[in-house]
Design an enzyme around this catalytic site. Structure first.
Site, PDB file in Angstrom:
ATOM      1  N   GLY A 213       0.830  -1.210   0.000  1.00 30.51           N
ATOM      2  CA  GLY A 213       0.000   0.000   0.000  1.00 30.51           C
ATOM      3  C   GLY A 213       0.853   1.244   0.000  1.00 30.51           C
ATOM      4  O   GLY A 213       2.053   1.176  -0.257  1.00 30.51           O
ATOM      5  N   ASN A 214       0.258   2.380   0.236  1.00 32.78           N
ATOM      6  CA  ASN A 214       1.025   3.626   0.351  1.00 32.78           C
ATOM      7  C   ASN A 214       0.346   4.557   1.352  1.00 32.78           C
ATOM      8  O   ASN A 214      -0.692   4.219   1.911  1.00 32.78           O
ATOM      9  CB  ASN A 214       1.185   4.297  -1.018  1.00 32.78           C
ATOM     10  N   ASP A 215       0.968   5.737   1.559  1.00 31.56           N
ATOM     11  CA  ASP A 215       0.549   6.625   2.651  1.00 31.56           C
ATOM     12  C   ASP A 215      -0.596   7.587   2.322  1.00 31.56           C
ATOM     13  O   ASP A 215      -0.883   8.492   3.099  1.00 31.56           O
ATOM     14  CB  ASP A 215       1.747   7.482   3.090  1.00 31.56           C
ATOM     15  N   SER A 216      -1.235   7.443   1.168  1.00 31.44           N
ATOM     16  CA  SER A 216      -2.297   8.394   0.814  1.00 31.44           C
ATOM     17  C   SER A 216      -3.415   8.371   1.870  1.00 31.44           C
ATOM     18  O   SER A 216      -3.855   7.305   2.301  1.00 31.44           O
ATOM     19  CB  SER A 216      -2.872   8.021  -0.556  1.00 31.44           C
ATOM     20  N   ALA A 280      -3.995   7.447  -5.180  1.00 28.89           N
ATOM     21  CA  ALA A 280      -2.600   7.010  -5.313  1.00 28.89           C
ATOM     22  C   ALA A 280      -2.660   5.511  -5.585  1.00 28.89           C
ATOM     23  O   ALA A 280      -2.597   4.692  -4.670  1.00 28.89           O
ATOM     24  CB  ALA A 280      -1.828   7.315  -4.041  1.00 28.89           C
TER      25      ALA A 280
END
Ligand code: CTP
Length: 404
Positions: A213-216, A280
């Protein structure tokens, strides 16, 4: 004819700076435009301009202390906050900026600010070195993040006779900003329109308990959704996993992966006037997804093979009707504008919102953003650092401008 600020309740906060003499002119302008104005002044503000002048112009007693000494009448900052539609602090000294940013409520003005539910605008005024000081700039960034609108000081000769940035914006400019803010609040220019927005990160499953995943946080997309809804549009968010609340009246389709997000947009996009891609999206997903938790003993070493996800913005933009406005985002670390222009072109977008991670206050997890909007028609506008709600307003203004 109705005056532009007819029926509007404004608190005018005045602090102790030379520019306080200009507050009388600002007050007159606001009254002339039809507003009802309550002045709240700090003790040191009274050293620069007298309450008599201000109460004569506003037609109301000026509030400065928590109570009137001889009668004991209590001035309720909470009631003031409920009464007001807008609070404008002009001039605002470096000291008051610092108190506001840190919640130091040692006078009626800052206490009123902390109780304010309404929008707050601040016109700082100070010497150039004070304005440039990292402490002031830090406080300004904090306040922008808290949703305060800063009316930047101008450059010119200062009370110290030095020349530089720090003098309060002119009363006419402040009054115009007040008028523009109310006009923006009342805009219903998306009535009858439909908008579909992708937001948040995507999670690409590795096994039942793990993902890439990512930090969005989804804040930008959700702010835009709220703004479009407020302006009358039917709004659908196709959202990856986030914790921000869904704005009232907005439909939200929750998804996890990029493939589900693409599917979600496809099923929702019919009849859309604008498609806004803020998500994102993970560019890759694991080639294989384990149906059971991957066990350490069984997998002493591991190579993760990834396959490319579809580019949702590009895929959808190419198949959507030509008169649908397609908006993309580009978060870059270097050559931001160059990459932005290229993405606008290759993804078949009408507009791209570019922000650089090199700018303080821009990007993931912040409440502020500093963007440049590039349009297919070649126009490029660089906006200053703003609260994400205000950035959403600028973005939606640009979309409305292109709707046919
Ligand atoms: N986007 C998308 N689907 C993807 C990747 C990106 O819809 N698989 C959209 C984003 O929502 C954003 C825009 O495309 O509006 C640009 O995203 P970005 O990640 O900056 O672009 P990429 O094409 O992935 O380029 P980069 O190599 O810089 O990551």
């Amino acid at each position: 004819m109705m005056k532009p600020l007819e029926g509007k309740h404004i608190i005018l906060g005045i602090t102790g700076g030379i520019a306080a003499y200009k507050s009388a002119m600002l007050l007159r302008l606001l009254i002339k435009k039809g507003a009802e104005v309550q002045v709240v002044i700090t003790p040191s503000g009274k050293e620069f301009i007298t309450p008599v002048t201000l109460s004569a112009l506003s037609g109301k007693p000026v509030v400065s202390e928590f109570f009137t000494a001889n009668t004991g009448e209590w001035h309720s900052h909470v009631d003031l906050g409920l009464w007001a539609d807008l609070m404008v602090i002009a001039p605002c000294t470096a000291s008051t900026l610092g108190k506001m940013a840190n919640g130091i409520a040692d006078n009626m003005l800052v206490t009123t600010y902390l109780s304010a539910k309404e929008h707050v605008m601040v016109a700082p005024a100070m010497d150039l070195d004070m304005w440039a000081h990292p402490s002031t700039q830090r406080n300004i960034s904090t306040l922008i993040g808290d949703g305060v609108e800063i009316i930047e000081p101008g450059s010119g000769e200062l009370a110290s006779h030095l020349t530089g940035k720090g003098r309060m914006a002119e009363p006419e400019e402040i009054a115009a900003r007040v008028e523009a803010w109310f006009a923006g609040e009342m805009k219903r220019d998306m009535e009858g329109r439909k908008v579909v927005i992708t937001a948040g990160p995507t999670h690409e499953r590795l096994d039942p308990v793990r993902y890439l995943g990512n930090d969005s946080t989804g804040k930008m997309g959700y702010s835009i959704a709220g703004e479009c809804r407020k302006r009358g549009a039917e709004v659908v968010i196709v959202s990856g996993p986030v914790s921000v609340p869904v704005p009232e009246g907005v439909k939200c389709i929750k998804v996890e992966s990029a493939l589900e997000m693409l599917d979600g947009v496809r099923t929702q996009m019919e009849g859309a006037d604008a498609l806004i891609f803020t998500a994102a999206v993970a560019d890759y997903r694991p080639a294989e997804v384990d149906s059971e938790k991957i066990k350490r003993e069984k997998t002493p070493e591991m190579n993760l093979r990834l396959v490319a996800n579809p580019d949702i913005a590009a895929t959808i933009s190419k198949s959507a009707p030509a008169n649908t406005i397609k908006v993309g985002f580009a978060l870059e670390t270097g050559n931001a504008l160059e990459y932005g222009r290229r993405k606008l072109e290759t993804k078949g977008l009408d507009m791209i919102v570019v922000n650089s991670l090199e700018d303080a206050g821009a990007g993931f997890g912040t409440d502020t953003n500093k963007v440049t909007i590039i349009r297919k028609d070649g126009s490029e506008i660089a906006y200053p650092l703003k609260d994400k709600r205000e950035v959403a307003r600028d973005i939606v203004d640009n979309i409305v401008d292109q709707l046919t």
